[in-house]
Every structure is written in structure tokens, then in C-alpha cells.
Design a protein around this motif. Sequence first.
Motif, PDB file in Angstrom:
ATOM      1  N   LYS A   1      92.298  67.379 -17.482  1.00  0.00           N
ATOM      2  CA  LYS A   1      93.248  68.392 -17.924  1.00  0.00           C
ATOM      3  C   LYS A   1      93.381  69.476 -16.854  1.00  0.00           C
ATOM      4  CE  LYS A   1      94.131  71.639 -21.740  1.00  0.00           C
ATOM      5  NZ  LYS A   1      93.613  72.166 -23.025  1.00  0.00           N
ATOM      6  N   VAL A   2      94.624  69.792 -16.508  1.00  0.00           N
ATOM      7  CA  VAL A   2      94.906  70.841 -15.527  1.00  0.00           C
ATOM      8  C   VAL A   2      95.709  71.936 -16.219  1.00  0.00           C
ATOM      9  CG1 VAL A   2      96.055  71.411 -13.355  1.00  0.00           C
ATOM     10  CG2 VAL A   2      94.920  69.185 -13.612  1.00  0.00           C
ATOM     11  N   VAL A   3      95.139  73.113 -16.298  1.00  0.00           N
ATOM     12  CA  VAL A   3      95.836  74.263 -16.875  1.00  0.00           C
ATOM     13  C   VAL A   3      96.704  74.873 -15.780  1.00  0.00           C
ATOM     14  CG1 VAL A   3      95.582  76.534 -17.958  1.00  0.00           C
ATOM     15  CG2 VAL A   3      93.966  74.678 -18.501  1.00  0.00           C
ATOM     16  N   VAL A   4      97.992  74.952 -16.031  1.00  0.00           N
ATOM     17  CA  VAL A   4      98.958  75.354 -14.998  1.00  0.00           C
ATOM     18  C   VAL A   4      98.612  76.711 -14.399  1.00  0.00           C
ATOM     19  CG1 VAL A   4     101.367  75.983 -14.578  1.00  0.00           C
ATOM     20  CG2 VAL A   4     100.826  73.947 -15.923  1.00  0.00           C
ATOM     21  N   ASN A   5      98.305  77.694 -15.220  1.00  0.00           N
ATOM     22  CA  ASN A   5      98.036  79.042 -14.715  1.00  0.00           C
ATOM     23  C   ASN A   5      96.764  79.139 -13.883  1.00  0.00           C
ATOM     24  OD1 ASN A   5     100.347  80.175 -15.771  1.00  0.00           O
ATOM     25  ND2 ASN A   5      99.374  80.811 -17.675  1.00  0.00           N
ATOM     26  N   ASP A   6      95.914  78.106 -13.940  1.00  0.00           N
ATOM     27  CA  ASP A   6      94.686  78.107 -13.138  1.00  0.00           C
ATOM     28  C   ASP A   6      94.912  77.574 -11.727  1.00  0.00           C
ATOM     29  OD1 ASP A   6      93.288  79.120 -15.242  1.00  0.00           O
ATOM     30  OD2 ASP A   6      92.371  77.219 -15.852  1.00  0.00           O
ATOM     31  N   ILE A   7      96.069  76.969 -11.470  1.00  0.00           N
ATOM     32  CA  ILE A   7      96.321  76.359 -10.162  1.00  0.00           C
ATOM     33  C   ILE A   7      96.553  77.451  -9.113  1.00  0.00           C
ATOM     34  CG2 ILE A   7      97.872  74.884  -8.810  1.00  0.00           C
ATOM     35  CD1 ILE A   7      98.561  73.415 -11.414  1.00  0.00           C
ATOM     36  N   ALA A   8      95.767  77.400  -8.026  1.00  0.00           N
ATOM     37  CA  ALA A   8      95.931  78.340  -6.922  1.00  0.00           C
ATOM     38  C   ALA A   8      96.909  77.778  -5.891  1.00  0.00           C
ATOM     39  CB  ALA A   8      94.590  78.634  -6.267  1.00  0.00           C
ATOM     40  N   TYR A   9      96.673  76.522  -5.495  1.00  0.00           N
ATOM     41  CA  TYR A   9      97.613  75.869  -4.579  1.00  0.00           C
ATOM     42  C   TYR A   9      97.383  74.359  -4.619  1.00  0.00           C
ATOM     43  CZ  TYR A   9      93.763  75.613  -1.115  1.00  0.00           C
ATOM     44  OH  TYR A   9      92.579  75.358  -0.471  1.00  0.00           O
ATOM     45  N   ILE A  10      98.348  73.628  -4.070  1.00  0.00           N
ATOM     46  CA  ILE A  10      98.303  72.165  -4.065  1.00  0.00           C
ATOM     47  C   ILE A  10      98.556  71.679  -2.651  1.00  0.00           C
ATOM     48  CG2 ILE A  10      99.423  70.056  -4.911  1.00  0.00           C
ATOM     49  CD1 ILE A  10     100.164  71.713  -7.451  1.00  0.00           C
TER      50      ILE A  10
ATOM     51  N   TYR B   1      98.554  61.040  -2.135  1.00  0.00           N
ATOM     52  CA  TYR B   1      97.673  61.787  -3.036  1.00  0.00           C
ATOM     53  C   TYR B   1      97.946  63.285  -2.914  1.00  0.00           C
ATOM     54  CZ  TYR B   1      94.896  57.551  -3.698  1.00  0.00           C
ATOM     55  OH  TYR B   1      94.489  56.277  -4.027  1.00  0.00           O
ATOM     56  N   ILE B   2      97.503  64.016  -3.909  1.00  0.00           N
ATOM     57  CA  ILE B   2      97.529  65.472  -3.835  1.00  0.00           C
ATOM     58  C   ILE B   2      96.155  66.011  -4.228  1.00  0.00           C
ATOM     59  CG2 ILE B   2     100.002  65.698  -4.305  1.00  0.00           C
ATOM     60  CD1 ILE B   2      99.223  66.489  -7.204  1.00  0.00           C
ATOM     61  N   LYS B   3      95.837  67.189  -3.703  1.00  0.00           N
ATOM     62  CA  LYS B   3      94.650  67.929  -4.112  1.00  0.00           C
ATOM     63  C   LYS B   3      95.110  69.179  -4.851  1.00  0.00           C
ATOM     64  CE  LYS B   3      91.371  66.716  -0.417  1.00  0.00           C
ATOM     65  NZ  LYS B   3      90.520  67.296   0.658  1.00  0.00           N
ATOM     66  N   ILE B   4      94.646  69.342  -6.086  1.00  0.00           N
ATOM     67  CA  ILE B   4      95.001  70.505  -6.893  1.00  0.00           C
ATOM     68  C   ILE B   4      93.810  71.466  -6.877  1.00  0.00           C
ATOM     69  CG2 ILE B   4      95.735  71.336  -9.154  1.00  0.00           C
ATOM     70  CD1 ILE B   4      96.776  68.508  -9.734  1.00  0.00           C
TER      71      ILE B   4
ATOM     72  N   MET C   1      92.008  74.825  -8.005  1.00  0.00           N
ATOM     73  CA  MET C   1      92.009  75.814  -9.082  1.00  0.00           C
ATOM     74  C   MET C   1      91.409  77.129  -8.577  1.00  0.00           C
ATOM     75  SD  MET C   1      93.174  73.857 -11.465  1.00  0.00           S
ATOM     76  CE  MET C   1      93.115  72.199 -12.153  1.00  0.00           C
ATOM     77  N   PHE C   2      91.910  78.235  -9.116  1.00  0.00           N
ATOM     78  CA  PHE C   2      91.374  79.532  -8.732  1.00  0.00           C
ATOM     79  C   PHE C   2      89.926  79.651  -9.211  1.00  0.00           C
ATOM     80  CE2 PHE C   2      91.287  84.250  -8.772  1.00  0.00           C
ATOM     81  CZ  PHE C   2      91.658  84.436  -7.446  1.00  0.00           C
ATOM     82  N   ASN C   3      89.046  80.112  -8.327  1.00  0.00           N
ATOM     83  CA  ASN C   3      87.605  80.269  -8.608  1.00  0.00           C
ATOM     84  C   ASN C   3      86.906  78.935  -8.860  1.00  0.00           C
ATOM     85  OD1 ASN C   3      87.708  83.069  -8.340  1.00  0.00           O
ATOM     86  ND2 ASN C   3      88.286  83.349 -10.486  1.00  0.00           N
ATOM     87  N   ASN C   4      87.472  77.832  -8.377  1.00  0.00           N
ATOM     88  CA  ASN C   4      86.817  76.522  -8.489  1.00  0.00           C
ATOM     89  C   ASN C   4      86.954  75.820  -7.139  1.00  0.00           C
ATOM     90  OD1 ASN C   4      85.831  74.015  -9.083  1.00  0.00           O
ATOM     91  ND2 ASN C   4      87.022  73.739 -10.951  1.00  0.00           N
ATOM     92  N   PRO C   5      85.863  75.701  -6.365  1.00  0.00           N
ATOM     93  CA  PRO C   5      85.964  75.175  -5.002  1.00  0.00           C
ATOM     94  C   PRO C   5      86.274  73.682  -4.921  1.00  0.00           C
ATOM     95  CG  PRO C   5      83.664  75.522  -5.601  1.00  0.00           C
ATOM     96  CD  PRO C   5      84.485  76.104  -6.712  1.00  0.00           C
ATOM     97  N   LYS C   6      86.022  72.939  -5.997  1.00  0.00           N
ATOM     98  CA  LYS C   6      86.246  71.493  -5.958  1.00  0.00           C
ATOM     99  C   LYS C   6      87.638  71.155  -6.484  1.00  0.00           C
ATOM    100  CE  LYS C   6      84.358  67.042  -7.418  1.00  0.00           C
ATOM    101  NZ  LYS C   6      83.341  66.335  -8.227  1.00  0.00           N
ATOM    102  N   PRO C   7      88.490  70.562  -5.644  1.00  0.00           N
ATOM    103  CA  PRO C   7      89.847  70.243  -6.094  1.00  0.00           C
ATOM    104  C   PRO C   7      89.895  68.999  -6.965  1.00  0.00           C
ATOM    105  CG  PRO C   7      89.540  69.450  -3.863  1.00  0.00           C
ATOM    106  CD  PRO C   7      88.266  70.173  -4.237  1.00  0.00           C
ATOM    107  N   VAL C   8      90.948  68.885  -7.756  1.00  0.00           N
ATOM    108  CA  VAL C   8      91.234  67.659  -8.506  1.00  0.00           C
ATOM    109  C   VAL C   8      92.119  66.791  -7.617  1.00  0.00           C
ATOM    110  CG1 VAL C   8      92.374  66.686 -10.532  1.00  0.00           C
ATOM    111  CG2 VAL C   8      91.076  68.822 -10.739  1.00  0.00           C
ATOM    112  N   ILE C   9      91.657  65.589  -7.311  1.00  0.00           N
ATOM    113  CA  ILE C   9      92.404  64.677  -6.441  1.00  0.00           C
ATOM    114  C   ILE C   9      93.037  63.591  -7.298  1.00  0.00           C
ATOM    115  CG2 ILE C   9      92.273  63.093  -4.475  1.00  0.00           C
ATOM    116  CD1 ILE C   9      89.785  64.617  -3.555  1.00  0.00           C
ATOM    117  N   THR C  10      94.345  63.410  -7.154  1.00  0.00           N
ATOM    118  CA  THR C  10      95.044  62.421  -7.969  1.00  0.00           C
ATOM    119  C   THR C  10      96.170  61.780  -7.173  1.00  0.00           C
ATOM    120  OG1 THR C  10      96.195  62.066 -10.080  1.00  0.00           O
ATOM    121  CG2 THR C  10      96.656  64.118  -8.931  1.00  0.00           C
ATOM    122  N   ARG C  11      96.535  60.565  -7.557  1.00  0.00           N
ATOM    123  CA  ARG C  11      97.605  59.836  -6.866  1.00  0.00           C
ATOM    124  C   ARG C  11      98.963  60.254  -7.431  1.00  0.00           C
ATOM    125  NH1 ARG C  11      97.664  55.045  -3.806  1.00  0.00           N
ATOM    126  NH2 ARG C  11      99.679  53.993  -3.799  1.00  0.00           N
ATOM    127  N   LEU C  12      99.580  61.247  -6.799  1.00  0.00           N
ATOM    128  CA  LEU C  12     100.894  61.756  -7.174  1.00  0.00           C
ATOM    129  C   LEU C  12     101.606  62.219  -5.912  1.00  0.00           C
ATOM    130  CD1 LEU C  12     100.324  64.007 -10.344  1.00  0.00           C
ATOM    131  CD2 LEU C  12     101.589  61.854 -10.263  1.00  0.00           C
TER     132      LEU C  12
END
Length: 241
Positions: free
Chosen positions: A146-155, A161-164, A166-177
Motif C-alpha cells: 500500500k502506497v499512501v499518496v501524501n507520503d510520496i516524496a519523489y519517484i 521499473y520505478i522507485k517510490i 516515501m518521506f522519512n522512509n529511506p527504503k523505496p518501494v520498487i515496482t514494475r511500472l
Amino acid sequence: MIRCLAVDDESLALDLLEDNIRQIPFLHLVKRCKNAYEAMEVLQKEEIDLIFLDIQMPGITGVQFLQSMQSRPMVVFITAYKKYALEGFDLDVLDYLVKPVPFDRFLKTANKALEIYNLKKKPVVAPSAETTSDYFFVNSEYNLVKVVVNDIAYIEGLKDYIKIYMFNNPKPVITRLSMKVIEEKLPSDKYFRVHKSFIVSIDKITSIRKNRIKIGEAEIPVSEHYKDALYTAIAPKNIQH
């Protein structure tokens, strides 16, 4: 219609370039020039969206010509020399083509230019409940995350692939998009494309210096293609002395 300028000191190269441009329905050749001086005159009189530019030319080289521009259209280097590729990408050119250019490779570059052209022309509209939501799910490491939109800092985009981040979270979410798909899922008044490989949250920007954005400790490049639109987007929040 993308308005093009072809610049090359070789007549045969200009003929081939003109033929390629005329085969692509969304490209329109405004003028062909044999040197940078002629190109400068055209740019003063005509609106140009895309320049196909040779590097090795007498007088002013393509690199020097590009560096002299304050407001740049999209630029594609076309040259017989592979050694300039790295320098070209440092100058934030759209693409780098090596002569002789196969038509399928030229078409790929043209499609890339069309995508950026359409993004720049796309109006900024307020998000609606039908097009955006507070969160979404993506496949990541065999999980639905689950990705909360307002938590996204940058992509960050990485080919398929993309790396999402999150603000205050050093580990990105990596997904095939693709960047295009994820961009359509984000509210366009809060998330902005600043580079072909980066989308940022305007609310999360810490500072902007020249062609760099800081979000927390991360530094993100800003492409010349998106720079004006970015400053327009933040203008209502910019308090000048």
C-alpha cells in the motif's frame, strides 16, 4: 505538431534528416541550416520545439551553440562521433544519434520528443475523486504494498521499473511500472515531472538551486524541458522581496 529545426554543415546529412522528418506525421520541418549562425537567426524569428543538431561544425560547434542558449527547445545531437555522447547527456539533450541513423532509431527518438512535448502542453487541472485517491497498491517483492499518496516524496524511473520514495522512509518501494502510468495516478497539482526520470512532490521540496531540487537529503536533477513549468507551478508560493 512539433516544429523542428535541422542544423548540419553537410548537405547530404540535411537531405537525409529532412526526409526522416517528413515521414513522421507529427514533425514539421520549419527550416534547415548549415551552421549555428543561421540557426540563431531562425530561433529569433520562429517558434521551435525541437532541434536536430550536428556537433562538429565550422565556427560554432553544436555543443557551443547549445551552451549559448538561455531558453532551450528540445535538442537531439546527430553526429558521426560516439565520443561526444557523455558530453551530450551532461547538457541534458533529449537523445544522441550516431550517423548513419536508421529510421527505426530516428522514429524512437521522435516518439520520445512527442511524449515530452505532450507533457509540457498538458494543462494543470485540479484532481477529482474520479481520477485520484488517497492510496493505491503496487506489486513489490512478491507483495501487494500500500502506497499512501501524501507520503510520496519523489519517484525515480529506471527503465521498466520505478522507485517510490516515501518521506522519512529511506527504503523505496520498487515496482514494475512506467513513469507515465504512475504519473496518471497522482494529483497533478501536487506531483510534478521535473525530469524524464523523476517526479517530485511539490509539498516535500526543501530547496531549489539552479537545476537541482533537494527533498530531505536527496538531490534531484531538473531538466531544462520542465524547468519553466516547475517555476510556474511554485510561483503562487514564492514570496519575493
